[in-house]
Design an enzyme around this catalytic site. Structure first.
Site, mmCIF file in Angstrom:
data_model
loop_
_atom_site.group_PDB
_atom_site.id
_atom_site.type_symbol
_atom_site.label_atom_id
_atom_site.label_comp_id
_atom_site.label_asym_id
_atom_site.label_seq_id
_atom_site.Cartn_x
_atom_site.Cartn_y
_atom_site.Cartn_z
ATOM 1 N N GLY A 163 -2.485 0.622 -4.767
ATOM 2 C CA GLY A 163 -1.514 1.695 -4.584
ATOM 3 C C GLY A 163 -1.188 1.959 -3.127
ATOM 4 N N CYS A 164 -0.676 3.167 -2.884
ATOM 5 C CA CYS A 164 -0.021 3.475 -1.606
ATOM 6 C C CYS A 164 -0.951 3.609 -0.405
ATOM 7 C CB CYS A 164 0.804 4.750 -1.758
ATOM 8 S SG CYS A 164 2.242 4.537 -2.832
ATOM 9 N N PHE A 165 -2.258 3.740 -0.622
ATOM 10 C CA PHE A 165 -3.154 3.847 0.542
ATOM 11 C C PHE A 165 -3.511 2.485 1.130
ATOM 12 C CE2 PHE A 165 -6.118 3.814 -3.135
ATOM 13 C CZ PHE A 165 -6.934 2.741 -2.787
ATOM 14 N N ALA A 166 -3.168 1.409 0.433
ATOM 15 C CA ALA A 166 -3.769 0.102 0.710
ATOM 16 C C ALA A 166 -3.300 -0.564 1.993
ATOM 17 C CB ALA A 166 -3.545 -0.833 -0.479
ATOM 18 N N PHE A 373 -2.172 7.041 2.187
ATOM 19 C CA PHE A 373 -2.470 8.025 1.137
ATOM 20 C C PHE A 373 -2.146 7.400 -0.212
ATOM 21 C CE2 PHE A 373 -0.254 10.462 4.634
ATOM 22 C CZ PHE A 373 -1.399 10.952 5.240
#
EC number: 2.3.1.74
Length: 389
Positions: A163-166, A373
């Site tokens: 997801g978006c934190f990666a 995040f």
């Protein structure tokens, strides 16, 4: 006879991991955000949902996005009506697309990074590939190794469904690889295609609709290594420290589930509030060793999950508007590309800094922070040190 300690010492690099090149890529199909609601409701046969369309228009207007890039064209969607329907079985069709296209888009970004780096690709020792778009075996890391013609001995790491934190995660992993393996050159690739999340609208699932207004496609690549050769390699940013944490009381705030209908997306309204409430703790832990407490003295690269997250972080930390300029620019020009976003922002920042004649790659400043995040809520915090221009 040498000792284990001596072997270990010889295996380690001397200096910190350094970003030495950045490349980005998008599909050719560009979508204008102002006309997207009309297109989206037409292509999904949902024009009878008049009130929902008005709601979606307002979402798009508030998104602070001007345009996005999408692999899914009208032609592809017309051929795959189940992808357009709301919650229709469509995983096979989606997988058929992303298993091929995610590595291909990643290849374009990687080739640009390798060209900027200026060294033969045979010098790449490690590959870190990250995507939330589909799953396969052997993975996208293997496919990219073949597409680029990397050495068969390249050491690969495949990260699916982060997801978006990666974008922060891949940098953290590459930092450890570069610093613990002398001479290592790590190719990092994040490649995201919204073919897994695209679907028609439903007034029973408004958080899915938020995703339809925000997400875009893109791939970005970095070359990371320690002890750059001053005659051959040009450092852009040094990676000083990297941390990951799960925010308290945030379970279920962002979820994604891979199902027969594709990747479903759920988020709670309080995501911006949860992030802004806890972000200063992450900053304090990261910058206390450096004696830094003035967050406006840093250059900023924050995952643009959406405008509300950026607005609340800005307000909570009393950041000057220009601090999130590069972040907001990437959101405006590309939308939320999940893991690839922060890599695009790094690229935008070093280019803008050079264009404006500033004396470092970080907007003329020495120290910076990169935030990811995403689901968990998980926060990645990377401390960056800019390089003199």
């Amino acid at each position: 006879m040498v000792t284990v300690e001596e072997v270990r010492k010889a295996q380690r690099a001397q200096g910190p991991a350094t970003i030495m090149a950045i490349g980005t890529s998008t599909p050719q199909n560009c979508v204008d955000q102002s006309t997207y609601p009309d297109y989206y409701f037409r292509i999904t046969n949902s024009e009878h949902l008049v009130e929902l369309k008005e709601k979606f228009k307002r979402m798009c207007e508030k998104s602070m996005i001007k345009k996005r890039y999408m692999y899914l064209t009208e032609e592809i969607l017309t051929e795959n009506p189940n992808i357009c329907a709301y919650m229709a079985p469509s995983l096979d069709a989606r997988q058929d697309i992303v298993v091929v296209e995610v590595p291909k888009l990643g290849k374009e970004a990687a080739q640009k990074a390798i060209k900027e780096w200026g060294q033969p690709k045979s010098k790449i020792t490690h590959l870190v590939f990250c995507t939330t778009s589909g799953v396969d075996m052997p993975g996208a890391d293997y496919q990219l190794t073949k597409l680029l013609g990397l050495q068969p001995s390249v050491k690969r790491f495949m990260m699916y469904q982060q997801g978006c934190f990666a974008g922060g995660t891949v940098i953290r992993l590459a930092k450890d690889l570069a610093e613990n393996n002398k001479g290592a050159r790590v190719l990092v690739v994040c490649s995201e295609i919204t073919a897994v999340t695209f679907r028609g609208p439903s007034d029973a699932h408004l958080d899915s609709l938020v995703g339809q207004a925000l997400f875009g496609d893109g791939a970005a690549a970095l070359i990371i290594g320690s002890d750059p050769d001053p005659d051959l390699e040009r450092p852009l940013f040094q990676l000083v420290s990297a941390a990951q944490t799960i925010l308290p009381d945030s379970g279920g705030a962002i979820d994604g589930h891979l199902r027969e209908v594709g990747l479903t997306f759920h988020l709670l309204k309080d995501v911006p509030g949860l992030i802004s409430k806890h972000i200063e703790k992450s900053l304090n832990e990261a910058f206390q060793p450096l004696g830094i407490r003035d967050w406006n003295s840093l250059f900023w690269i924050a995952h643009p999950g959406g405008p509300a997250i950026l607005d609340q972080v800005e307000e909570k930390l009393e950041l000057k508007p220009e601090k999130l300029r590069a972040t907001r620019h990437v959101l405006s020009e590309y939308g939320n590309m999940s893991s690839a976003c922060v890599l695009f922002i790094l690229d935008e920042m070093r280019k803008a800094s050079s264009k404006e004649g500033l004396n470092t790659t970080g907007e003329g400043l020495e120290w910076g922070v990169l935030f990811g995040f995403g689901p968990g809520l998980t926060v990645e915090t990377v401390v960056l040190h800019s390089v003199s221009a």
